[in-house]
Design an enzyme around this catalytic site. Structure first.
Site, PDB file in Angstrom:
ATOM      1  N   MET A  30      -0.490   3.212   5.698  1.00  0.00           N
ATOM      2  CA  MET A  30      -1.393   2.066   5.621  1.00  0.00           C
ATOM      3  C   MET A  30      -0.901   0.940   6.544  1.00  0.00           C
ATOM      4  SD  MET A  30      -2.904   1.934   1.818  1.00  0.00           S
ATOM      5  CE  MET A  30      -1.533   1.126   1.047  1.00  0.00           C
ATOM      6  N   GLU A  35      11.098   0.716   8.538  1.00  0.00           N
ATOM      7  CA  GLU A  35      12.043   1.772   8.878  1.00  0.00           C
ATOM      8  C   GLU A  35      11.717   3.099   8.178  1.00  0.00           C
ATOM      9  OE1 GLU A  35      14.070   1.657  11.292  1.00  0.00           O
ATOM     10  OE2 GLU A  35      14.999   3.608  10.865  1.00  0.00           O
ATOM     11  N   HIS A  37       8.762   4.315   7.288  1.00  0.00           N
ATOM     12  CA  HIS A  37       7.667   4.989   7.998  1.00  0.00           C
ATOM     13  C   HIS A  37       8.219   5.683   9.257  1.00  0.00           C
ATOM     14  CE1 HIS A  37       5.056   1.697   6.093  1.00  0.00           C
ATOM     15  NE2 HIS A  37       4.513   2.807   5.643  1.00  0.00           N
ATOM     16  N   GLN A  61      -8.327   3.107  -2.708  1.00  0.00           N
ATOM     17  CA  GLN A  61      -7.166   3.293  -3.573  1.00  0.00           C
ATOM     18  C   GLN A  61      -6.655   1.988  -4.176  1.00  0.00           C
ATOM     19  OE1 GLN A  61      -4.845   5.146  -0.291  1.00  0.00           O
ATOM     20  NE2 GLN A  61      -3.124   3.980  -1.100  1.00  0.00           N
ATOM     21  N   LYS A 149       9.248   8.256  -2.230  1.00  0.00           N
ATOM     22  CA  LYS A 149       9.167   6.995  -2.971  1.00  0.00           C
ATOM     23  C   LYS A 149       7.886   6.980  -3.802  1.00  0.00           C
ATOM     24  CE  LYS A 149       7.997   2.795  -1.407  1.00  0.00           C
ATOM     25  NZ  LYS A 149       7.132   2.202  -2.437  1.00  0.00           N
ATOM     26  N   GLN A 153       2.166  10.349  -5.873  1.00  0.00           N
ATOM     27  CA  GLN A 153       1.218  10.597  -4.774  1.00  0.00           C
ATOM     28  C   GLN A 153       1.543  11.930  -4.103  1.00  0.00           C
ATOM     29  OE1 GLN A 153      -0.052   7.509  -1.837  1.00  0.00           O
ATOM     30  NE2 GLN A 153       1.459   8.467  -0.528  1.00  0.00           N
ATOM     31  N   SER A 185       9.683  -0.992   1.296  1.00  0.00           N
ATOM     32  CA  SER A 185       8.250  -0.942   1.014  1.00  0.00           C
ATOM     33  C   SER A 185       7.553  -2.081   1.760  1.00  0.00           C
ATOM     34  CB  SER A 185       8.032  -1.122  -0.496  1.00  0.00           C
ATOM     35  OG  SER A 185       6.683  -1.468  -0.758  1.00  0.00           O
ATOM     36  N   ARG A 187       5.375  -3.818   0.596  1.00  0.00           N
ATOM     37  CA  ARG A 187       5.168  -4.902  -0.375  1.00  0.00           C
ATOM     38  C   ARG A 187       6.425  -5.762  -0.565  1.00  0.00           C
ATOM     39  NH1 ARG A 187       1.422  -0.982  -2.949  1.00  0.00           N
ATOM     40  NH2 ARG A 187      -0.630  -1.970  -2.947  1.00  0.00           N
TER      41      ARG A 187
HETATM   42  P1  AMP Z   1       2.226   3.498   2.902  1.00  0.00           P
HETATM   43  O1  AMP Z   1       2.010   2.891   4.241  1.00  0.00           O
HETATM   44  O2  AMP Z   1       2.882   2.589   1.919  1.00  0.00           O
HETATM   45  O3  AMP Z   1       0.997   4.196   2.371  1.00  0.00           O
HETATM   46  O4  AMP Z   1       3.292   4.659   3.125  1.00  0.00           O
HETATM   47  C1  AMP Z   1       3.070   5.685   4.064  1.00  0.00           C
HETATM   48  C2  AMP Z   1       4.047   6.799   3.782  1.00  0.00           C
HETATM   49  O5  AMP Z   1       5.371   6.303   3.873  1.00  0.00           O
HETATM   50  C3  AMP Z   1       3.890   7.372   2.364  1.00  0.00           C
HETATM   51  O6  AMP Z   1       4.034   8.784   2.431  1.00  0.00           O
HETATM   52  C4  AMP Z   1       5.025   6.745   1.622  1.00  0.00           C
HETATM   53  O7  AMP Z   1       5.488   7.522   0.539  1.00  0.00           O
HETATM   54  C5  AMP Z   1       6.069   6.669   2.712  1.00  0.00           C
HETATM   55  N1  AMP Z   1       7.095   5.674   2.381  1.00  0.00           N
HETATM   56  C6  AMP Z   1       6.909   4.337   2.198  1.00  0.00           C
HETATM   57  N2  AMP Z   1       8.081   3.743   1.866  1.00  0.00           N
HETATM   58  C7  AMP Z   1       9.013   4.737   1.814  1.00  0.00           C
HETATM   59  C8  AMP Z   1      10.411   4.785   1.544  1.00  0.00           C
HETATM   60  N3  AMP Z   1      11.113   3.698   1.246  1.00  0.00           N
HETATM   61  N4  AMP Z   1      11.026   5.978   1.609  1.00  0.00           N
HETATM   62  C9  AMP Z   1      10.340   7.125   1.912  1.00  0.00           C
HETATM   63  N5  AMP Z   1       9.034   7.135   2.201  1.00  0.00           N
HETATM   64  C10 AMP Z   1       8.375   5.972   2.157  1.00  0.00           C
END
Ligand code: AMP
Length: 283
Positions: A30, A35, A37, A61, A149, A153, A185, A187
């Site tokens: 998203m 780091e 990602h 979502q 994490k 999902q 994250s 967030r």
């Molecule tokens: P998002 O942009 O938050 O939807 O995350 C995109 C992808 O990155 C998803 O598969 C998340 O699970 C993964 N992700 C985000 N933060 C972490 C983290 N700290 N460690 C491992 N994967 C992560």
């Protein structure tokens, strides 16, 4: 790096790559990249001849009460970071491109969408399953990488792929943490310095649980109570759930017989954070 915004163009690109026998690795995100990602992207580079990263803040979502409008976005920075990783395609569709006005279908993974985060986030996993099914059909990857994490999902997607016969290998990437243990994250930007410090109680409490298990503890009730006590030492933290569960079905377990998932969600101020750890009993 090519930037593609249209669904048709993305599909055409993938079809051409497949015709040429190239293996496509896909990392859906998203945006507001960090780091973790980039670790997923590097993992993808090892697993495929071509790497596609998508950036799409999926409105489906987010519950109406959630942070869709406020979700952090910085496309220029994301693009520069991905240029640095030499990926092949950044797929960046608009919401209208993914969900035309006459869009009606929902993909729902029953049961797995009932536990852990689901009660607090109605419709969330349906939204995730729906967009991932679409993205898989558009990008047609051979392998897709998701972070552990977001463990629930990842399990929802594994089940979706199995149940609907998507011919895609799903890879779970270990949680990427900051040096002090906080799971990275998008967030985390919501946290002020005091909250950022308080947020360490999540990883600390999971480490405490791992320690107890190492010493021979197997009772779920005792483990989760200790985790709660650790988190509740932190005045800014409010526990949403702490669950010891089967790592595949996500059903709560009372006794740690084999490796199981300890998952939690905690609010630090207004920010909702999640973390988890696999606990393995000593034999
Ligand atoms: P998002 O942009 O938050 O939807 O995350 C995109 C992808 O990155 C998803 O598969 C998340 O699970 C993964 N992700 C985000 N933060 C972490 C983290 N700290 N460690 C491992 N994967 C992560």
């Amino acid at each position: 790096m090519q930037i593609i915004e249209r669904v048709q163009e993305m599909s055409r690109w993938s079809e051409a790559q497949r015709r040429d026998g190239r293996r496509i690795a896909f990392v859906p995100t998203m945006g507001f990249l960090h780091e973790a990602h980039l670790c997923l992207v590097r993992d993808g580079k090892k697993r495929g001849d071509r790497v596609v990263v998508s950036i799409f803040v999926n409105p489906k979502q987010f519950a109406p009460s959630e942070d869709f409008a406020a979700y952090p976005r910085d496309f220029g920075r994301d693009r520069a970071l991905l240029e640095g990783e030499s990926i092949d395609v950044l797929f960046h569709p608009s919401a209208d491109e993914i969900y035309p006005v006459d869009f009606l279908t929902q993909v729902s993974v029953d049961k797995l969408g009932l536990f852990l985060c689901a009660p607090q986030r109605p419709g969330h996993f349906q939204g995730v399953a729906t967009v991932i099914a679409k993205l898989f059909n558009i990008v047609r990857p051979h392998v897709a990488i998701f972070g552990e994490k977001d463990y629930q999902q990842l399990q929802v997607i594994r089940r979706l792929v199995r149940d609907l016969n998507f011919d895609i290998e799903i890879v779970g990437h270990p949680i990427v943490r900051a040096a002090d243990g906080l799971a990275i994250s998008s967030r985390n930007v919501y946290l002020n310095p005091e909250e950022r410090q308080a947020a360490l109680c999540l990883s600390r409490s999971l480490a405490r649980a791992a320690c107890m298990v190492k010493m021979g503890e197997t009772r779920g009730r005792v483990i989760t109570a200790a985790v709660r006590a650790e988190i509740e030492k932190e005045p800014l933290a409010k526990v949403e759930y702490i669950t010891l569960c089967d790592s595949a079905t996500l059903e709560t377990i009372a006794e740690l017989g084999e490796a199981a998932l300890l998952a939690l969600a905690v609010r630090i101020g207004k920010t909702r954070l999640i973390d988890n750890r696999i606990l393995k009993p000593v034999r």
